[in-house]
Design a protein around this motif. Structure first.
Motif, PDB file in Angstrom:
ATOM      1  N   SER A 294      15.973  10.980  52.477  1.00 28.62           N
ATOM      2  CA  SER A 294      16.641  12.289  52.528  1.00 28.62           C
ATOM      3  C   SER A 294      16.891  12.771  51.104  1.00 28.62           C
ATOM      4  N   THR A 295      16.838  14.069  50.950  1.00 23.69           N
ATOM      5  CA  THR A 295      17.030  14.651  49.611  1.00 23.69           C
ATOM      6  C   THR A 295      18.179  15.646  49.641  1.00 23.69           C
TER       7      THR A 295
ATOM      8  N   ILE B  93      28.370  16.642  51.903  1.00 27.65           N
ATOM      9  CA  ILE B  93      28.239  16.460  53.359  1.00 27.65           C
ATOM     10  C   ILE B  93      27.703  15.061  53.615  1.00 27.65           C
ATOM     11  N   ARG B  94      27.850  14.634  54.832  1.00 28.32           N
ATOM     12  CA  ARG B  94      27.325  13.312  55.182  1.00 28.32           C
ATOM     13  C   ARG B  94      25.873  13.459  55.607  1.00 28.32           C
ATOM     14  N   ASP B  95      25.107  12.436  55.306  1.00 33.62           N
ATOM     15  CA  ASP B  95      23.679  12.424  55.620  1.00 33.62           C
ATOM     16  C   ASP B  95      23.506  12.082  57.102  1.00 33.62           C
ATOM     17  N   SER B  96      23.160  13.086  57.900  1.00 34.40           N
ATOM     18  CA  SER B  96      22.944  12.786  59.322  1.00 34.40           C
ATOM     19  C   SER B  96      21.463  12.735  59.666  1.00 34.40           C
TER      20      SER B  96
ATOM     21  N   THR C 169      13.494  14.715  54.285  1.00 36.73           N
ATOM     22  CA  THR C 169      14.167  15.926  54.767  1.00 36.73           C
ATOM     23  C   THR C 169      14.769  16.662  53.591  1.00 36.73           C
TER      24      THR C 169
ATOM     25  N   GLY D 107      14.588  20.229  50.873  1.00 34.85           N
ATOM     26  CA  GLY D 107      13.788  20.535  49.694  1.00 34.85           C
ATOM     27  C   GLY D 107      12.421  21.133  49.944  1.00 34.85           C
TER      28      GLY D 107
ATOM     29  N   PRO E 203      12.318  20.248  56.949  1.00 32.23           N
ATOM     30  CA  PRO E 203      13.473  21.008  56.467  1.00 32.23           C
ATOM     31  C   PRO E 203      14.758  20.201  56.633  1.00 32.23           C
ATOM     32  N   GLY E 204      15.774  20.566  55.864  1.00 31.47           N
ATOM     33  CA  GLY E 204      17.001  19.772  55.840  1.00 31.47           C
ATOM     34  C   GLY E 204      17.960  20.027  56.974  1.00 31.47           C
ATOM     35  N   ASN E 205      17.920  21.229  57.551  1.00 31.40           N
ATOM     36  CA  ASN E 205      18.850  21.483  58.649  1.00 31.40           C
ATOM     37  C   ASN E 205      18.570  20.509  59.795  1.00 31.40           C
ATOM     38  N   PRO E 206      19.606  19.859  60.294  1.00 29.29           N
ATOM     39  CA  PRO E 206      19.400  18.760  61.238  1.00 29.29           C
ATOM     40  C   PRO E 206      18.607  19.122  62.496  1.00 29.29           C
TER      41      PRO E 206
END
Ligand code: AMP
Ligand code: MG
Length: 417
Positions: A180-181, A197-200, A246, A248, A298-301
């Protein structure tokens, strides 16, 4: 902006199954077979009884019943040392070898034993072969047991074990690194500074990989620094079969992953805007000396999850040598309306589904849009495909990718009890 199918084709076209290796049967569960396997033993290996009863000669019962002398007994595992002479019967248990002379077995429920006389009354007539399982009836030497790409499910492993095999050539589980980035990410349980934020995503992806039978490798999270991201991808590419990251890949100031993937992937790489919501930004390329596929999600969960299902999971199934690379996809009936507005994109919507008494899968509820709303999609059974347009009304049919088939079960514990 490119359609989902084009993005998917771009990814899948350059991929091939990993080379098969020898795996123990236990390790091979869920893998794709690497080569054809021929039977080397007949199964059953000897004629044996399919019933608890008496082994006898069918000709002794031609008159409709007979009283026979009990000449011994055989348990499963015994060698058939006794011989059945005319007028005799041998007590025999399921799986015990049929003794010489006998050609059938009468089930115990159709016999009456006279213990003091040492005889058994057979209450019916039998024909040769009754209740006998013959040598090779299940498997014959030389028969093909599995073909390349066959799924090595639990039952297949049993068939192979039944032939004395301890190992099987199988396509290994792809080892998939997850990175994760984001400068904002925190993995520990400690207090968060404002802005953190926490890495989910990483736990979710590691879990999705494990659920799908792949081997996840947790690389941790890296900061939004081009060189750090680049060196992480380069190092990891030599140690795994695929990489998922995820964050970036969008158009932000520090969205470096897409640059790293396109730089390392050269001609095989592309940073894309896919006509899908969520999951629009996506980067893919094959990197390192072994050309391992790298997926920039993408980063959005919720986007991460959707991109994983659309692009990553089928790709990894392909690497794993599987014949069927897609999840079960069905037409489901909408029990709720799902209006949407036109935006040129396919909407992929998490949904709760269930098979009703009409035997059809029903979408009972859909999750409101919001690519950051991960808790709302937790436990969803399906992803429904809502094509560009005005959406769907109650009763419409919709394509649904089933992500948790058990969740569709048509009876639930609460109803059974
Ligand atoms: P990005 O794609 O890097 O622009 O990230 C988009 C959004 O997803 C931002 O709000 C990030 O904070 C969030 N995000 C990125 N990575 C993660 C992660 N590993 N877990 C949870 N949220 C994340
Ligand atoms: Mg980011």
């Amino acid at each position: 902006v490119i359609p989902v199918d084009d993005a998917k084709r771009f990814v899948l076209d350059g991929l091939a199954a990993l080379a098969p290796i020898e795996l123990s049967l236990a390790d091979a569960l869920g893998c794709a077979a690497g080569e054809e396997v021929l039977a080397r033993e007949d199964v059953p290996g000897f004629a044996n009884s399919s019933m608890d009863g008496f082994a006898l000669r069918a000709e002794d019962t031609t008159h409709g019943s007979a009283t026979l002398v009990i000449a011994g007994s055989l348990l499963a595992g015994d060698a058939p040392l006794c011989r059945v002479e005319p007028g005799h019967a041998v007590r025999i248990m399921t799986g015990a070898p049929l003794p010489e002379g006998a050609d059938c077995v009468c089930m115990i429920e159709q016999t009456v034993v006279d213990a003091s006389a040492g005889t058994v009354e057979i209450a019916r007539s039998l024909v040769a072969g009754d209740n006998v399982r013959y040598r090779g009836e299940d498997v014959r030497v030389g028969q093909s047991l599995i073909s390349p790409r066959d799924e090595l499910d639990a039952v297949v492993l049993g068939v192979l074990a039944g032939q004395g095999f301890a190992n099987v050539a199988a396509v290994p589980r792809p080892r998939v690194a997850v990175i994760s980035t984001g400068n904002e990410l925190v993995s520990s349980g400690g207090a968060l500074r404002h802005g953190e934020i926490r890495d989910s995503n990483r736990p979710t992806l590691l879990g999705l990989l494990r659920e799908a039978g792949f081997t996840p490798i947790d690389v941790g999270s890296v900061r939004d620094e081009y060189d750090v991201i680049r060196s992480t991808f380069e190092r990891v590419a030599e140690e795994c079969d695929a990489i998922i990251s995820t964050g970036g890949v969008s158009v932000g100031d520090v969205d470096h992953v897409k640059g790293v993937i396109t730089e390392l992937g050269g001609d095989t790489a592309r940073s894309m805007q896919v006509a899908v919501r969520p999951g629009k930004p996506f980067a893919f390329g094959r990197i390192g000396s072994r050309c391992v596929p790298a997926f920039g999600l993408p980063g959005n969960p919720v986007s991460t999850r959707v991109s994983f299902e659309l692009f990553v999971r089928p790709s990894l199934r392909l690497l794993g040598g599987h014949r069927d690379i897609e999840r079960l996809t069905v037409n489901a009936v909408l029990d709720v309306a799902h209006p949407r507005t036109k935006d040129g994109k396919l909407h992929v919507v998490h949904a709760f589904a269930r098979v009703h008494e009409d035997g059809r899968a029903h979408i009972e509820s859909t999750v409101r849009p919001g690519s950051h709303l991960i808790s709302a999609v937790a436990g969803a059974d399906a992803l429904i495909m809502v094509p560009d347009g005005d959406g769907f009304d109650v009763g419409d049919e919709v394509r649904a990718i089933i992500v948790n088939a058990d969740g569709l079960g048509s009876s639930r514990v609460s109803e059974v009890r």
